[in-house]
Design an enzyme around this catalytic site. Structure first.
Site, short mmCIF file in Angstrom:
data_model
loop_
_atom_site.label_atom_id
_atom_site.label_comp_id
_atom_site.label_asym_id
_atom_site.label_seq_id
_atom_site.Cartn_x
_atom_site.Cartn_y
_atom_site.Cartn_z
N ARG A 1 24.39 -9.90 -0.30
CA ARG A 1 22.98 -10.25 -0.57
C ARG A 1 22.51 -11.26 0.47
O ARG A 1 21.40 -11.19 0.97
CB ARG A 1 22.80 -10.83 -1.99
CG ARG A 1 21.42 -11.46 -2.18
CD ARG A 1 21.02 -11.76 -3.62
NE ARG A 1 22.09 -12.19 -4.48
CZ ARG A 1 22.64 -13.42 -4.47
NH1 ARG A 1 22.20 -14.34 -3.63
NH2 ARG A 1 23.64 -13.72 -5.27
N TYR B 1 -4.24 -3.42 0.50
CA TYR B 1 -3.44 -2.43 -0.21
C TYR B 1 -3.48 -2.74 -1.72
O TYR B 1 -3.41 -3.90 -2.12
CB TYR B 1 -2.01 -2.50 0.33
CG TYR B 1 -1.04 -1.63 -0.40
CD1 TYR B 1 -1.09 -0.24 -0.25
CD2 TYR B 1 -0.08 -2.17 -1.26
CE1 TYR B 1 -0.21 0.57 -0.93
CE2 TYR B 1 0.81 -1.36 -1.94
CZ TYR B 1 0.74 0.02 -1.77
OH TYR B 1 1.61 0.81 -2.45
N ASP C 1 -0.80 -7.64 7.62
CA ASP C 1 -0.09 -6.45 7.17
C ASP C 1 -0.37 -5.36 8.22
O ASP C 1 -1.48 -4.88 8.34
CB ASP C 1 -0.60 -6.04 5.78
CG ASP C 1 0.16 -4.83 5.21
OD1 ASP C 1 0.69 -4.03 6.02
OD2 ASP C 1 0.19 -4.68 3.98
N LYS D 1 6.70 3.26 5.35
CA LYS D 1 5.74 4.10 6.05
C LYS D 1 6.23 4.39 7.47
O LYS D 1 7.23 5.05 7.62
CB LYS D 1 4.36 3.42 6.01
CG LYS D 1 4.01 2.78 4.65
CD LYS D 1 3.87 3.79 3.52
CE LYS D 1 3.82 3.15 2.13
NZ LYS D 1 2.89 2.06 1.92
C1 LIG Z 1 2.70 0.95 1.01
C2 LIG Z 1 2.04 -0.30 1.46
C3 LIG Z 1 2.46 -1.55 0.98
C4 LIG Z 1 3.52 -1.71 -0.08
O1 LIG Z 1 4.77 -1.29 0.37
P1 LIG Z 1 5.93 -0.71 -0.59
O2 LIG Z 1 7.04 -0.46 0.35
O3 LIG Z 1 5.38 0.54 -1.23
O4 LIG Z 1 6.19 -1.76 -1.62
C5 LIG Z 1 1.83 -2.68 1.49
N1 LIG Z 1 0.84 -2.59 2.40
C6 LIG Z 1 0.41 -1.40 2.85
C7 LIG Z 1 -0.69 -1.36 3.86
C8 LIG Z 1 0.99 -0.22 2.41
O5 LIG Z 1 0.55 0.96 2.87
#
Ligand SMILES: *Cc1c(COP(=O)(O)O)cnc(C)c1O
Length: 414
Positions: free
Chosen positions: A63, A115, A186, A211
């Site tokens: 961890r 998001y 982000d 993503k």
């Molecule tokens: C999918 C997404 C998140 C969250 O990510 P997870 O891996 O699903 O928890 C945060 N910001 C954006 C822009 C996203 O597309």
């Protein structure tokens, strides 16, 4: 990070190599004993010690740290021009850990169209530990009106989801830094290949690795990258203390995905550009949101902030014929799969008002351009001509055919 005054973060050394070279080689040492070119998956949760408190190597318990996560973090740091990166169990766990690093009583300013999961955390979880979040649709314009002595952090998402509006990171960072406020970007929608927020003054860049970075729709994971030593200490402490960490196997998979990010991001941009132009030229489309088009209201920011002014793989458009046409479109495409998420090798399509953004009240949604007839597309790495043909045939079937059959049945067509 209330107890650490924000100083100018030390710069990571300028990378000698370019993006593709770093994607393939950063954090990818050959195995010193076997010579294996690809690192093995280290599943051991614990590591032997030769004397009390003297582990054989640098690891004790997985961890806290393990070889696969370390290597992945090194690779992301290199690609985001950061000194450090820390990986988490999801993009959402990354956001949560950063918010947890703020002292109780802190104030955060966020762009409005973040998001959905980030919005949910900001409004429903952060306040439980005394962190208040203010949302603004025009952060470059009115950030100074929202700043209070308690403001510790500004949260930006650019491009925004699903309308692909852009924020000038440098403009926001210069205002925030005058007040000692940290800026988080982000960068999930563009990936480090298209945009490097730290180069434009951001203090932390975050990704849903789920993503583009992993890119194959088979891992849920997140990462944060930054330059400050104090932040490394604080967020590294919380990564271990909270324990929302990715598994070794997921770290290994995401690292494998990352090695082709530049190839995938280029292809996705080529495809999205081709699809966006076809949509813009169609009589069945009201408007197209794509930062790679000259018609995009923030095109100048894209040129300044994105690699070669690239638009990335995401776009959205309003279809004629309302929600019904949007639904029909998504069910008629043959190459684009009707599904949430984005950034994978396969193309996806969805209706935000009924899927990813269904939780936001209608007036609030429409105020930021998320109408019922809005369709969001994630372009994968298939061939542009095939994707374009698929979109055009789906438009005909979604918009034209119903009109003809309505006419035949004697219904009023609209
Ligand atoms: C999918 C997404 C998140 C969250 O990510 P997870 O891996 O699903 O928890 C945060 N910001 C954006 C822009 C996203 O597309």
């Amino acid at each position: 990070m209330a107890d650490h005054p924000i100083e100018t973060p030390p710069r990571a050394p300028s990378p000698v190599h370019r993006f593709g070279t770093l994607a393939v080689h950063a954090g990818s040492p050959h195995d010193p004993t076997t010579g294996a070119v690809i690192e093995s998956i280290s599943l051991s949760t614990t590591f032997a010690q030769t004397a009390v408190g003297k582990p054989v190597g640098q690891y004790e318990y997985s961890r806290s740290s393990n070889p696969n996560r370390d290597n992945f973090e090194k690779a992301v740091a290199a690609l985001e021009h950061a000194k450090y990166a820390l990986a988490f169990a999801s993009g959402s766990a990354t956001t949560a850990t950063i918010l947890q690093s703020l002292a109780s009583g802190s104030h955060v300013i966020s762009v409005s169209d973040v998001y959905g999961g980030t919005h949910r955390y900001f409004t429903q979880v952060a306040k439980a530990h005394g962190v208040k979040v203010t949302f603004t649709p025009e952060i470059e314009v009115d950030i100074s009106e929202h700043i209070t002595p308690e403001t510790k952090l500004v949260w930006i998402e650019t491009p925004s989801n699903p309308t692909l509006r852009l924020v000038d990171i440098r403009a926001v960072a210069s205002q925030a830094h005058q007040h000692g406020i940290m800026v988080v970007v982000d960068n999930t929608f563009l990936s480090p290949y298209v945009q490097n927020p730290l180069d434009h003054g951001a203090d932390i860049v975050v990704h849903s690795v789920t993503k583009y970075i992993n890119g194959h729709s088979d891992v849920v994971m997140g990462v944060a990258a930054f330059n400050s030593d104090a932040m490394k200490e604080r967020l590294g402490f919380l990564q271990n203390a909270i324990g929302a960490i990715p598994s070794s196997f997921d770290s290994w998979l995401a690292h494998r995905g990352l090695k082709t990010l530049h190839l995938r991001a280029r292809e996705a941009t080529t495809n999205a550009t081709s699809v966006a132009k076809a949509l813009e030229g169609s009589p069945h489309v009201i408007s197209v949101n794509y930062p790679g088009l000259a018609s995009h209201p923030h095109r100048a920011i894209a040129i300044k902030q994105h690699r070669n002014g690239m638009g990335g793989g995401m776009l959205s458009f309003r279809i004629k014929g309302g929600y019904e046409a949007a639904q029909r479109f998504c069910q008629t495409t043959t190459l684009f799969t009707l599904a949430e998420s984005l950034g994978g090798v396969e193309s996806l399509v969805e209706v935000p008002s009924a899927m990813t953004h269904a939780g936001i009240p209608k007036e609030q949604r429409e105020a930021v351009g998320v109408f019922d007839d809005l369709v969001r597309i994630s372009c994968g790495v298939e061939d542009a001509e095939d994707l374009k043909a698929d979109v055009l045939q789906a438009l005909e079937k979604a918009v034209v055919f119903p009109k003809i059959s309505n006419g035949l049945n004697g219904h009023a067509s609209n």
